[in-house]
Structures are given as structure tokens and as C-alpha cells.
Design an enzyme around this catalytic site. Structure first.
Site, PDB file in Angstrom:
ATOM      1  N   GLY A  60       0.839  -1.200   0.000  1.00 10.41           N
ATOM      2  CA  GLY A  60       0.000   0.000   0.000  1.00 10.41           C
ATOM      3  C   GLY A  60       0.862   1.233   0.000  1.00 10.41           C
ATOM      4  CD  GLN A  65       3.484   5.886   2.915  1.00  8.26           C
ATOM      5  OE1 GLN A  65       2.541   5.354   2.323  1.00  8.26           O
ATOM      6  NE2 GLN A  65       4.411   5.188   3.527  1.00  8.26           N
ATOM      7  CB  CYS A 110       5.376   2.587   7.948  1.00  7.75           C
ATOM      8  SG  CYS A 110       4.790   4.015   7.022  1.00  7.75           S
ATOM      9  CG  LEU A 111       7.039   1.165   1.985  1.00  9.76           C
ATOM     10  CD1 LEU A 111       6.604   1.351   0.536  1.00  9.76           C
ATOM     11  CD2 LEU A 111       8.150   0.147   2.083  1.00  9.76           C
ATOM     12  CG  HIS A 153      -0.649   1.173   7.068  1.00  7.40           C
ATOM     13  ND1 HIS A 153       0.232   0.740   8.029  1.00  7.40           N
ATOM     14  CD2 HIS A 153       0.058   2.019   6.277  1.00  7.40           C
ATOM     15  CE1 HIS A 153       1.416   1.313   7.841  1.00  7.40           C
ATOM     16  NE2 HIS A 153       1.345   2.097   6.782  1.00  7.40           N
ATOM     17  CD  GLU A 154      -1.313   2.354   2.663  1.00 10.75           C
ATOM     18  OE1 GLU A 154      -0.743   1.288   2.970  1.00 10.75           O
ATOM     19  OE2 GLU A 154      -0.738   3.457   2.729  1.00 10.75           O
ATOM     20  CG  HIS A 157       0.261   6.802   5.781  1.00  9.04           C
ATOM     21  ND1 HIS A 157       1.293   7.246   6.581  1.00  9.04           N
ATOM     22  CD2 HIS A 157       0.580   5.526   5.452  1.00  9.04           C
ATOM     23  CE1 HIS A 157       2.191   6.277   6.731  1.00  9.04           C
ATOM     24  NE2 HIS A 157       1.779   5.220   6.053  1.00  9.04           N
TER      25      HIS A 157
HETATM   26  O1  LIG Z   1       1.668   3.171   3.910  1.00  7.65           O
HETATM   27  C1  LIG Z   1       2.121   2.200   3.282  1.00  7.65           C
HETATM   28  N1  LIG Z   1       3.268   1.637   3.621  1.00  7.65           N
HETATM   29  O2  LIG Z   1       3.981   2.217   4.590  1.00  7.65           O
HETATM   30  C2  LIG Z   1       3.720   0.371   3.081  1.00  7.65           C
HETATM   31  C3  LIG Z   1       3.399  -0.755   4.041  1.00  7.65           C
HETATM   32  C4  LIG Z   1       1.896  -0.944   4.175  1.00  7.65           C
HETATM   33  C5  LIG Z   1       1.478  -2.200   4.982  1.00  7.65           C
HETATM   34  C6  LIG Z   1       2.072  -2.287   6.382  1.00  7.65           C
HETATM   35  C7  LIG Z   1       1.055  -3.100   7.169  1.00  7.65           C
HETATM   36  C8  LIG Z   1      -0.262  -2.978   6.472  1.00  7.65           C
HETATM   37  C9  LIG Z   1      -0.027  -2.196   5.207  1.00  7.65           C
HETATM   38  C10 LIG Z   1       4.072  -1.998   3.490  1.00  7.65           C
HETATM   39  O3  LIG Z   1       3.653  -2.521   2.476  1.00  7.65           O
HETATM   40  N2  LIG Z   1       5.179  -2.495   4.115  1.00  7.65           N
HETATM   41  N3  LIG Z   1       5.609  -1.925   5.274  1.00  7.65           N
HETATM   42  C11 LIG Z   1       7.033  -2.098   5.589  1.00  7.65           C
HETATM   43  C12 LIG Z   1       7.457  -3.516   5.399  1.00  7.65           C
HETATM   44  C13 LIG Z   1       7.213  -3.912   4.015  1.00  7.65           C
HETATM   45  C14 LIG Z   1       5.781  -3.691   3.584  1.00  7.65           C
HETATM   46  C15 LIG Z   1       4.889  -4.872   3.916  1.00  7.65           C
HETATM   47  O4  LIG Z   1       4.262  -4.869   4.923  1.00  7.65           O
HETATM   48  N4  LIG Z   1       4.822  -5.801   2.960  1.00  7.65           N
HETATM   49  C16 LIG Z   1       4.030  -6.936   3.014  1.00  7.65           C
HETATM   50  C17 LIG Z   1       3.175  -7.243   4.084  1.00  7.65           C
HETATM   51  C18 LIG Z   1       2.414  -8.417   4.009  1.00  7.65           C
HETATM   52  C19 LIG Z   1       2.517  -9.210   2.910  1.00  7.65           C
HETATM   53  C20 LIG Z   1       3.383  -8.837   1.889  1.00  7.65           C
HETATM   54  N5  LIG Z   1       4.125  -7.714   1.948  1.00  7.65           N
HETATM   55 NI    NI Z   2       2.795   3.394   5.853  1.00 10.13          NI
END
Ligand SMILES: O=CN(O)C[C@@H](CC1CCCC1)C(=O)N1NCCC[C@H]1C(=O)Nc1ccccn1
Ligand code: NI
Length: 183
Positions: A60, A65, A110-111, A153-154, A157
Site C-alpha cells: 500500500g 508518503q 511502514c515504508l 493503514h493507508e 496516513h
Molecule cells: O503506507 C504504506 N506503507 O507504509 C507500506 C506498508 C503498508 C502495509 C504495512 C502493514 C499494512 C499495510 C508496506 O507494504 N510495508 N511496510 C514495511 C514492510 C514492508 C511492507 C509490507 O508490509 N509488505 C508486506 C506485508 C504483508 C505481505 C506482503 N508484503
Molecule cells: Ni505506511
């Protein structure tokens, strides 16, 4: 194409602001932003491209961001049946939700956060998200499981809320239970 250098990190005040609604029907500029956000997620989940461009895999992304305080989100994830949820939405909002609360066993990341913050992040188990698609159609998405968590989560933000704001400070690993208020 968007890469990690375009992702703002915690400490940047834009992550704590309320993003502004985009004008509807969506204008070309906003459609372009939404498409690039969705493209980033797809690229980040492609092993070759993720490696080539050093992308952290994301499911997401919210417009703040990438440094733009607009109410635009992109989600590209699968549910536990393997069904793909791939959306870019303008002005998304939760119009209804379950009483039941859930959380990701492994916590959230979170990225925009370059550190691990352990703890359970309570999320509604089911949500209905209303928003406008790139085609300009209003949709009501009935979500549960991983897609429901990602959308929440989005949308957080867009209101300047980070996932760790929701972790129980006293005991980060208290399973968020649904307390039915005793009348
Ligand atoms: O706001 C948006 N962001 O910050 C990107 C986040 C959003 C997710 C975090 C938890 C719910 C939404 C994101 O994708 N990540 N967060 C950092 C680690 C990598 C990645 C991730 O969780 N990947 C993933 C998770 C499950 C299955 C496959 N891949
Ligand atoms: Ni995030």
C-alpha cells in the site's frame, strides 16, 4: 517511475498533516499521481525490478508518503484466498466497520519508517471503504483480512496517523480485544 528516494521518512511534517481532498471528477494530474503510486507497488513486488531499483516491497502507499498532501491511496495486495486487490482511490473513507477488531500477528511496518516498531496494531476486522476510482466511479469496497488492514493503514496516513500511534503503550502485545461496553 517512483523509487525509494521519493518516499518521505518519519520526521517529515507532511506525515503528520491532514491531506486535502482531490477535486472530482479526478483531473489528469491526480490521475497520473495515482497511476504512479500503483505502479510503484507493482514494481516493488516484482523481484527483478525491486532488486534493480532497490525497492522495498509495499502492499500500500498513501500520497503524503511521496510528499504530496492529497487524499489519494494505492493498494496492491492479496487476501488469504489469493484474490488480488489492486486499487488507486481518491478521497477514500471508511463508511462502516465491524465492532470486531483484528491485527497482523507480526505487527506492522511502514515504508516511511526505517526502524522496527514491535507491537499489535488494532484494526477493524471488516470495513466498507468508499472512494472514487481512476475512472471517476464511486465505489464501496467491502473488505476483510489483509486488504481491510492495508486500506486502514493507508487512510490513517491521510489523517497524519502512523501505525505505531495505535500500539498499546503499556503492553504493545496485548491482543486488541473487542470490549463490548457493559451497558
Ligand atoms: O503506507 C504504506 N506503507 O507504509 C507500506 C506498508 C503498508 C502495509 C504495512 C502493514 C499494512 C499495510 C508496506 O507494504 N510495508 N511496510 C514495511 C514492510 C514492508 C511492507 C509490507 O508490509 N509488505 C508486506 C506485508 C504483508 C505481505 C506482503 N508484503
Ligand atoms: Ni505506511
Amino acid at each position: 517511475m517512483l523509487t525509494m528516494k521519493d518516499i518521505v521518512r518519519e520526521g517529515n511534517p507532511i506525515l503528520r498533516e491532514r491531506a486535502t481532498n482531490v477535486e472530482l471528477p479526478p483531473q489528469q494530474e491526480d490521475i497520473q499521481i495515482a497511476k504512479e503510486m500503483l505502479e510503484f507497488l507493482k514494481n516493488s513486488q516484482n523481484p527483478e525490478l525491486a532488486q534493480k531499483y532497490n525497492l522495498r516491497p509495499g502492499v500500500g502507499l498513501a500520497c503524503p508518503q511521496i510528499g504530496i498532501p492529497k487524499r489519494i491511496i494505492a493498494v496492491h495486495t492479496q487476501d488469504d484466498q489469493g484474490e488480488l486487490y489492486s486499487y488507486a482511490l481518491f478521497n477514500p473513507k471508511i463508511v462502516s466497520h465491524s465492532v470486531k477488531v483484528t491485527y497482523l500477528e507480526g505487527g506492522e511496518g511502514c515504508l516511511s519508517v526505517d526502524r522496527d516498531v514491535p507491537g499489535y496494531v488494532p484494526r477493524y476486522a471488516k470495513v466498507t471503504v468508499r472512494g472514487t476510482t481512476i475512472k471517476g466511479e464511486q465505489v464501496d469496497l467491502k473488505l476483510k483480512g489483509m486488504p481491510a488492514i492495508v486500506f486502514q493503514h493507508e487512510i490513517d496516513h491521510l489523517d497524519g496517523i502512523m501505525f505505531y500511534d495505535r500500539i498499546n503503550k503499556e503492553n504493545p502485545f496485548t491482543p486488541p480485544s473487542t470490549v463490548i461496553l457493559n451497558r
